[in-house]
Design a protein around this motif. Structure first.
Motif, PDB file in Angstrom:
ATOM      1  N   THR A 145      62.974  89.337  12.560  1.00  0.00           N
ATOM      2  CA  THR A 145      63.824  89.735  13.045  1.00  0.00           C
ATOM      3  C   THR A 145      65.454  89.005  12.513  1.00  0.00           C
ATOM      4  OG1 THR A 145      63.190  87.615  15.180  1.00  0.00           O
ATOM      5  CG2 THR A 145      62.677  90.139  15.628  1.00  0.00           C
TER       6      THR A 145
ATOM      7  N   MET B  43      52.505  83.416  14.168  1.00  0.00           N
ATOM      8  CA  MET B  43      52.594  84.608  14.958  1.00  0.00           C
ATOM      9  C   MET B  43      53.880  84.540  15.278  1.00  0.00           C
ATOM     10  SD  MET B  43      49.110  86.630  16.568  1.00  0.00           S
ATOM     11  CE  MET B  43      49.893  87.014  17.845  1.00  0.00           C
ATOM     12  N   LEU B  44      54.920  83.728  16.133  1.00  0.00           N
ATOM     13  CA  LEU B  44      55.910  83.167  15.832  1.00  0.00           C
ATOM     14  C   LEU B  44      56.819  83.099  15.127  1.00  0.00           C
ATOM     15  CD1 LEU B  44      55.448  80.290  19.811  1.00  0.00           C
ATOM     16  CD2 LEU B  44      56.127  83.219  18.812  1.00  0.00           C
TER      17      LEU B  44
ATOM     18  N   PHE C  69      57.522  86.233  13.348  1.00  0.00           N
ATOM     19  CA  PHE C  69      58.078  87.079  14.639  1.00  0.00           C
ATOM     20  C   PHE C  69      59.814  86.426  13.907  1.00  0.00           C
ATOM     21  CE2 PHE C  69      60.817  87.304  18.996  1.00  0.00           C
ATOM     22  CZ  PHE C  69      60.855  88.306  19.090  1.00  0.00           C
TER      23      PHE C  69
END
Length: 174
Positions: A32, A24-25, A28
């Motif tokens: 972004t 998930m990191l 992300f």
């Protein structure tokens, strides 16, 4: 009396969700962060010459010499000018002799990329202006609304005739 020896147990960490968190990191940061896209000049190289063809003669009166010096100053046939004036000069040259004209570019190695691309954009803007005008006159709509067949006909009517010679090192620059 014998005592039972108990092995001291080391507490374990629960690592079942570690992979999920790291995934998930990663997503992300991919979402972004911004990715730099390569920018360049859209140019189509001329086809290789046939074996029996002779070099085409160009009338020197219809050659526009555009120079960019080491101080990012534009010159057209020895006269200093701005990017807007360069666009107007190319429009007037290409509209007078649309097939026989040549825009000859020579840039100093000490000039900056920004100045070089401003010069290229000014020349391309001139051709876009001519093609847009021709499309509205003959097809009644803008160049972008034309079909690919119509666009190729407009491109053939106003071809981009740009010649880029070797760069020089005259001095100056940043």
């Amino acid at each position: 009396m014998f005592r039972k020896r108990f092995r001291q147990q080391i507490p374990e960490l629960n690592t079942t969700s570690t992979a999920d968190i790291s995934f998930m990191l990663l997503i992300f940061f991919l979402v972004t962060s911004s990715m730099d896209t390569d920018k360049g000049l859209l140019r189509q190289l001329a086809p290789p010459p046939m074996e029996n063809t002779q070099p085409q003669e160009v009338n020197k009166d219809f050659v526009m010499r555009v120079e960019l010096d080491g101080h990012d100053q534009l010159f057209c046939d020895g006269r200093p000018l701005t990017s807007e004036q360069l666009t107007e000069a190319v429009v007037s040259m290409a509209s007078v002799n649309r097939i026989g004209h040549v825009v000859s570019i020579q840039a100093d190695r000490a000039s900056t990329y920004e100045a070089y691309f401003r010069m290229q954009d000014a020349i391309v803007a001139a051709y876009q202006q001519l093609r847009e005008q021709y499309a509205k006159t003959h097809y009644g709509k803008g160049y972008r609304q034309l079909s690919s067949e119509e666009r190729s006909m407009v491109n053939d009517y106003y071809p981009q005739r740009i010649s880029e010679s070797l760069t020089t090192q005259k001095g100056g620059g940043q």
